[in-house]
Design a protein around this motif. Structure first.
Motif, short mmCIF file in Angstrom:
data_model
loop_
_atom_site.label_atom_id
_atom_site.label_comp_id
_atom_site.label_asym_id
_atom_site.label_seq_id
_atom_site.Cartn_x
_atom_site.Cartn_y
_atom_site.Cartn_z
N TRP A 65 -12.78 -17.27 52.70
CA TRP A 65 -11.57 -17.60 51.94
C TRP A 65 -11.87 -17.64 50.44
O TRP A 65 -11.07 -17.22 49.62
CB TRP A 65 -10.98 -18.95 52.38
CG TRP A 65 -10.50 -19.01 53.80
CD1 TRP A 65 -10.90 -19.89 54.75
CD2 TRP A 65 -9.53 -18.17 54.42
NE1 TRP A 65 -10.25 -19.65 55.93
CE2 TRP A 65 -9.39 -18.60 55.76
CE3 TRP A 65 -8.76 -17.09 54.00
CZ2 TRP A 65 -8.52 -18.00 56.66
CZ3 TRP A 65 -7.90 -16.49 54.90
CH2 TRP A 65 -7.78 -16.94 56.20
N ARG A 66 -13.05 -18.15 50.08
CA ARG A 66 -13.42 -18.27 48.67
C ARG A 66 -13.39 -16.90 47.98
O ARG A 66 -12.92 -16.77 46.87
CB ARG A 66 -14.81 -18.91 48.55
CG ARG A 66 -15.33 -19.11 47.18
CD ARG A 66 -14.51 -19.97 46.21
NE ARG A 66 -13.59 -20.92 46.75
CZ ARG A 66 -12.35 -21.16 46.26
NH1 ARG A 66 -11.90 -20.53 45.20
NH2 ARG A 66 -11.57 -22.05 46.80
N HIS A 67 -13.87 -15.86 48.65
CA HIS A 67 -13.85 -14.50 48.08
C HIS A 67 -12.41 -14.04 47.82
O HIS A 67 -12.12 -13.44 46.78
CB HIS A 67 -14.55 -13.50 49.00
CG HIS A 67 -16.03 -13.69 49.07
ND1 HIS A 67 -16.87 -13.42 48.03
CD2 HIS A 67 -16.81 -14.15 50.09
CE1 HIS A 67 -18.11 -13.68 48.38
NE2 HIS A 67 -18.11 -14.14 49.63
N ILE A 68 -11.54 -14.33 48.76
CA ILE A 68 -10.14 -13.91 48.61
C ILE A 68 -9.47 -14.69 47.49
O ILE A 68 -8.76 -14.13 46.65
CB ILE A 68 -9.38 -14.07 49.94
CG1 ILE A 68 -10.00 -13.14 51.00
CG2 ILE A 68 -7.90 -13.78 49.75
CD1 ILE A 68 -9.49 -13.37 52.40
N LEU B 130 -0.05 -18.83 51.02
CA LEU B 130 -0.26 -18.51 52.44
C LEU B 130 -1.74 -18.65 52.81
O LEU B 130 -2.07 -19.19 53.88
CB LEU B 130 0.21 -17.08 52.74
CG LEU B 130 1.71 -16.84 52.70
CD1 LEU B 130 2.03 -15.35 52.77
CD2 LEU B 130 2.38 -17.59 53.84
N LEU B 131 -2.60 -18.19 51.94
CA LEU B 131 -4.03 -18.30 52.22
C LEU B 131 -4.49 -19.75 52.27
O LEU B 131 -5.38 -20.10 53.05
CB LEU B 131 -4.84 -17.53 51.19
CG LEU B 131 -4.85 -16.02 51.39
CD1 LEU B 131 -5.51 -15.33 50.21
CD2 LEU B 131 -5.58 -15.67 52.68
N THR B 132 -3.89 -20.58 51.43
CA THR B 132 -4.23 -22.01 51.46
C THR B 132 -3.91 -22.60 52.83
O THR B 132 -4.71 -23.34 53.41
CB THR B 132 -3.47 -22.76 50.36
OG1 THR B 132 -3.86 -22.23 49.09
CG2 THR B 132 -3.76 -24.25 50.38
N ALA B 133 -2.75 -22.22 53.37
CA ALA B 133 -2.37 -22.70 54.70
C ALA B 133 -3.33 -22.16 55.77
O ALA B 133 -3.76 -22.90 56.66
CB ALA B 133 -0.94 -22.29 55.02
N PHE B 134 -3.67 -20.88 55.69
CA PHE B 134 -4.61 -20.30 56.66
C PHE B 134 -5.98 -20.94 56.54
O PHE B 134 -6.64 -21.21 57.54
CB PHE B 134 -4.75 -18.79 56.46
CG PHE B 134 -3.54 -18.00 56.85
CD1 PHE B 134 -2.78 -18.33 57.96
CD2 PHE B 134 -3.15 -16.90 56.10
CE1 PHE B 134 -1.65 -17.59 58.32
CE2 PHE B 134 -2.03 -16.15 56.44
CZ PHE B 134 -1.28 -16.50 57.56
N ALA C 73 -13.78 -23.09 59.13
CA ALA C 73 -15.08 -22.47 59.40
C ALA C 73 -15.27 -21.19 58.58
O ALA C 73 -16.39 -20.72 58.39
CB ALA C 73 -15.20 -22.15 60.89
N LEU C 74 -14.18 -20.64 58.09
CA LEU C 74 -14.24 -19.40 57.32
C LEU C 74 -14.18 -19.64 55.81
O LEU C 74 -13.85 -18.74 55.04
CB LEU C 74 -13.09 -18.48 57.74
CG LEU C 74 -13.06 -18.06 59.21
CD1 LEU C 74 -11.80 -17.25 59.49
CD2 LEU C 74 -14.29 -17.27 59.58
N ASP C 75 -14.51 -20.86 55.38
CA ASP C 75 -14.40 -21.21 53.96
C ASP C 75 -15.09 -20.21 53.04
O ASP C 75 -14.58 -19.87 51.98
CB ASP C 75 -14.96 -22.61 53.71
CG ASP C 75 -13.93 -23.71 53.96
OD1 ASP C 75 -12.74 -23.36 54.15
OD2 ASP C 75 -14.32 -24.88 53.96
#
Length: 116
Positions: free
Chosen positions: A40-43, A25-29, A35-37
């Protein structure tokens, strides 16, 4: 009344499955909000810890099971020793020595990769 285990096991397979679903799901988001890369990397890094933790929990469960088994055997040997002493056996400590010797051999084999 049913006996409840004092330390119920977490559903590790379920946790692994939920972890995989969350990563998908996070990959899709992440694709829809590049812009929030950096966020996302932390998650993704946190999710990557889950398989390692599951492996460690499995290892610790096995180690705890072995320790409980050894403890139960030592208690049985102690009880046999006390009964043998009460009955006036020649060498009542035989039971404890025998169990300690067996556990030492088993631990040595396990440590050197000899298995059972």
């Amino acid at each position: 009344m049913p006996q409840r285990h004092p330390y119920p096991h977490a559903d590790l397979q379920g946790a692994a499955t939920r972890n995989t679903t969350a990563a998908e799901l996070l990959t899709a988001f992440a694709k829809s909000a590049p812009a929030l890369d950096h966020l996302w990397r932390h998650i993704f890094d946190a999710l990557a810890d889950t398989p390692v933790l599951i492996t460690e929990i499995d290892r610790l469960r096995a180690e705890l099971s072995t320790a409980r088994y050894q403890r139960a055997n030592l208690i049985a040997a102690i009880r046999a020793t006390l009964a043998a002493h009460e009955e006036g056996e020649y060498d009542p400590l035989f039971y404890v020595r025998d169990e300690l010797h067996f556990q030492h051999r088993t631990d040595t084999r396990r440590a050197t990769g000899g298995g059972r």
